[in-house]
Write a protein that holds these residues in place. Structure first.
Motif, PDB file in Angstrom:
ATOM      1  N   HIS A 109      -3.854   7.243  12.925  1.00 19.47           N
ATOM      2  CA  HIS A 109      -3.013   8.309  12.377  1.00 19.47           C
ATOM      3  C   HIS A 109      -3.150   9.608  13.154  1.00 19.47           C
ATOM      4  O   HIS A 109      -4.156   9.874  13.809  1.00 19.47           O
ATOM      5  N   ASP A 110      -2.069  10.411  13.106  1.00 18.64           N
ATOM      6  CA  ASP A 110      -2.036  11.766  13.648  1.00 18.64           C
ATOM      7  C   ASP A 110      -2.380  11.802  15.137  1.00 18.64           C
ATOM      8  O   ASP A 110      -3.146  12.646  15.594  1.00 18.64           O
ATOM      9  N   LEU A 111      -1.772  10.894  15.886  1.00 16.75           N
ATOM     10  CA  LEU A 111      -1.936  10.823  17.340  1.00 16.75           C
ATOM     11  C   LEU A 111      -0.558  11.054  17.967  1.00 16.75           C
ATOM     12  O   LEU A 111       0.283  10.159  17.955  1.00 16.75           O
ATOM     13  N   PRO A 112      -0.292  12.234  18.511  1.00 18.00           N
ATOM     14  CA  PRO A 112       1.060  12.558  18.981  1.00 18.00           C
ATOM     15  C   PRO A 112       1.538  11.711  20.154  1.00 18.00           C
ATOM     16  O   PRO A 112       2.742  11.626  20.411  1.00 18.00           O
ATOM     17  N   VAL A 149      -2.340  -7.069  16.687  1.00 14.05           N
ATOM     18  CA  VAL A 149      -2.480  -6.047  15.656  1.00 14.05           C
ATOM     19  C   VAL A 149      -2.029  -6.677  14.349  1.00 14.05           C
ATOM     20  O   VAL A 149      -0.906  -7.182  14.250  1.00 14.05           O
ATOM     21  N   SER A 150      -2.893  -6.664  13.345  1.00 17.97           N
ATOM     22  CA  SER A 150      -2.511  -7.279  12.071  1.00 17.97           C
ATOM     23  C   SER A 150      -3.065  -6.493  10.901  1.00 17.97           C
ATOM     24  O   SER A 150      -4.127  -5.873  10.985  1.00 17.97           O
ATOM     25  N   ASP A 151      -2.304  -6.498   9.814  1.00 12.82           N
ATOM     26  CA  ASP A 151      -2.741  -5.939   8.529  1.00 12.82           C
ATOM     27  C   ASP A 151      -3.251  -4.505   8.671  1.00 12.82           C
ATOM     28  O   ASP A 151      -4.224  -4.114   8.030  1.00 12.82           O
ATOM     29  N   SER A 152      -2.598  -3.709   9.507  1.00 13.01           N
ATOM     30  CA  SER A 152      -3.044  -2.355   9.796  1.00 13.01           C
ATOM     31  C   SER A 152      -1.968  -1.340   9.428  1.00 13.01           C
ATOM     32  O   SER A 152      -0.835  -1.705   9.087  1.00 13.01           O
ATOM     33  N   ARG A 153      -2.325  -0.054   9.494  1.00 18.63           N
ATOM     34  CA  ARG A 153      -1.396   1.029   9.172  1.00 18.63           C
ATOM     35  C   ARG A 153      -1.346   2.026  10.328  1.00 18.63           C
ATOM     36  O   ARG A 153      -2.364   2.317  10.951  1.00 18.63           O
ATOM     37  N   PHE A 154      -0.141   2.542  10.569  1.00 14.67           N
ATOM     38  CA  PHE A 154       0.059   3.558  11.602  1.00 14.67           C
ATOM     39  C   PHE A 154       0.899   4.667  10.991  1.00 14.67           C
ATOM     40  O   PHE A 154       2.045   4.429  10.589  1.00 14.67           O
ATOM     41  N   THR A 155       0.351   5.874  10.913  1.00 10.19           N
ATOM     42  CA  THR A 155       1.078   6.981  10.284  1.00 10.19           C
ATOM     43  C   THR A 155       1.010   8.224  11.166  1.00 10.19           C
ATOM     44  O   THR A 155      -0.025   8.558  11.733  1.00 10.19           O
TER      45      THR A 155
END
Length: 358
Positions: free
Chosen positions: A138-141, A155-161
C-alpha cells in the motif's frame, strides 16, 4: 594406562561440546532475531536490518512486528539469498531488489519507510520463483511489485491499495495473479511485452479491481519487425475478474505497431478475456484510455495515432458481463468474438461494438 585413555577421551569430548556450544552461540543476523531452528528466526522486537545479510534458506517469522530494511546510500535493499521467506508482520524499505530465487512474502504488510516516497519500482523480482501470498502492499506511488527481470512469479490472496501500478508483468514468462483485491491504485495489473517479446503464459484470475484512477487491467501488446517470430503476450488469460468503478475501462487493450499495419500481425500472441464482470467503469478516464467496460484499439506509429483495429484478432472476448459503464459495454472492434457476452444499461445506445450481445 586405561585411566589415562579415559581421561584423554573425556578431554576430547569436552572440546567437541565446547566447539558445538560456541557454534550454537553465534549471534543471529539481525537485532531482535531469536533463533528457533537452523536458519529459522523469530522477531521479538521491531528491528532495523539489511535483508541482504540473510543467507539462503532463511525463514523469518516477523511475529506481528516491524522489520525495516532501508538499504544504504539511497540504493535500496538487495536480497541475495535464495529461498528466503518473510512471514506474519510488517516490512518497511526504500526499495527491494530480490535477487535470490524463490523469495516469499506471506502475510506481510509492505510499504515504504517514508510514506509515499517510493516512486519507482518498489519490489523488483530479480530471479525466478518470487511468491507473494496473503500480503498487503500500500501507498507506493510507483510500481508495488515489478516482474521484469525474472519469470515464474505468483501473487495470490493479497491486497494492493493506493499504489501507482500494483503489479507489472513486462518481459519474462509464467505468472499467476489470483484471488487478490486491488483498490484505489492507478492501474491494478499492467501487462506489456517490453521490447516486443515476453509476458507469455500469464493468468490473471478471480481478482477484484475497484476504483483505479486508470484501468483495472491494462494490456499493451507491442509488435515490431525486429521480433517478427517472437512470442509476445501469448497465452494470456484474463479470467473471472470483477472490475468495478474504475476511472478508465475495466480492461483496456492496446496493440502498438511502429510504422505500418503489416507489423500488427507479426509474432505469436493470444489474449483471452473470459467470464469477467464489469460495472460502472470509465467515468474519469486518463488520457489514452477508453471509457467502456472493455476497450481495445490499435495504434500505428505511436500514441498520437488514430485508433484502428489491425492485429486485434489475437484478442478473444467470451462470456463477459458489462453493465452501467460510462460509454459502451464493449468498444472492441477487431477482436475475435467468442460469444456469450452481455451488456445492460450502458450509456451508449449501441453498447456492443465488436461483439454480439443478446
Amino acid at each position: 594406562m586405561r585411566t589415562r585413555s579415559l581421561l584423554a577421551v573425556g578431554a576430547a569430548l569436552g572440546m567437541v561440546v565446547t566447539l558445538a556450544t560456541s557454534a550454537a552461540a553465534a549471534p543471529p543476523p539481525c537485532p531482535g532475531f531469536v533463533q528457533k531452528g537452523p536458519n529459522h528466526y523469530r522477531l521479538v522486537a521491531d528491528s532495523t536490518c539489511d535483508l541482504g545479510v540473510l543467507p539462503s534458506g532463511t525463514t523469518v517469522d516477523l511475529a506481528g512486528r516491524t522489520l525495516t530494511s532501508p538499504g544504504s546510500g539511497g540504493s535500496g535493499t538487495v536480497v541475495g539469498g535464495s529461498d528466503v521467506t518473510l512471514a506474519r508482520g510488517h516490512l518497511r524499505a526504500n526499495s527491494i531488489y530480490w535477487a535470490g530465487e524463490r523469495g516469499r512474502l506471506d502475510r506481510v504488510d509492505v510499504t515504504s519507510v517514508v510514506a509515499g516516497a517510493a516512486t519507482g519500482a518498489f519490489l523488483t523480482a530479480g530471479a525466478p520463483g518470487m511468491v507473494v501470498t496473503r500480503s498487503h502492499f500500500h501507498d507506493l506511488p510507483g510500481t508495488a511489485v515489478d516482474f521484469y527481470h525474472a519469470g515464474q512469479g505468483r501473487v495470490s490472496d493479497s491486497r494492493f491499495t493506493r499504489n501507482g501500478i500494483a503489479v507489472a508483468i513486462q518481459k519474462r514468462d509464467g505468472f499467476v495473479v489470483e484471488r487478490s483485491t486491488f483498490v484505489g491504485n492507478q492501474t491494478g495489473v499492467f501487462l506489456r511485452n517490453e521490447d516486443g517479446a515476453g509476458a507469455n503464459d500469464v493468468a490473471v484470475a478471480d481478482n477484484v479491481f475497484k476504483a483505479s484512477s486508470g484501468a483495472g487491467i491494462r494490456v499493451v501488446l507491442r509488435k515490431s519487425y525486429f521480433q517478427s517470430a517472437a512470442r509476445g503476450l501469448d497465452d494470456v488469460q484474463l479470467l473471472r475478474n470483477r472490475l468495478i468503478d474504475n476511472g478508465g475501462p475495466g480492461i483496456d487493450v492496446t496493440v502498438e505497431c511502429s510504422t505500418e499495419e503489416a507489423e500488427c500481425t507479426l509474432g505469436q500472441s493470444s489474449i483471452t478475456v473470459t467470464g469477467n464482470a464489469l460495472r460502472r467503469n470509465g467515468f474519469a478516464p486518463s488520457a489514452g484510455l477508453g471509457d467502456d467496460g472493455i476497450s481495445a484499439r490499435t495504434l500505428v506509429g505511436g500514441p498520437g495515432a488514430a485508433p484502428g483495429t489491425a492485429g486485434l484478432s489475437v484478442v478473444t472476448v467470451t462470456g463477459n458481463r458489462s453493465d452501467r459503464n460510462a460509454e459502451r459495454g464493449y468498444d472492441v472492434a477487431g477482436v475475435t468474438d467468442g460469444g456469450g457476452n452481455t451488456a445492460r444499461r450502458n450509456a451508449d445506445p449501441q453498447p456492443c461494438l465488436g461483439v454480439v450481445c443478446p
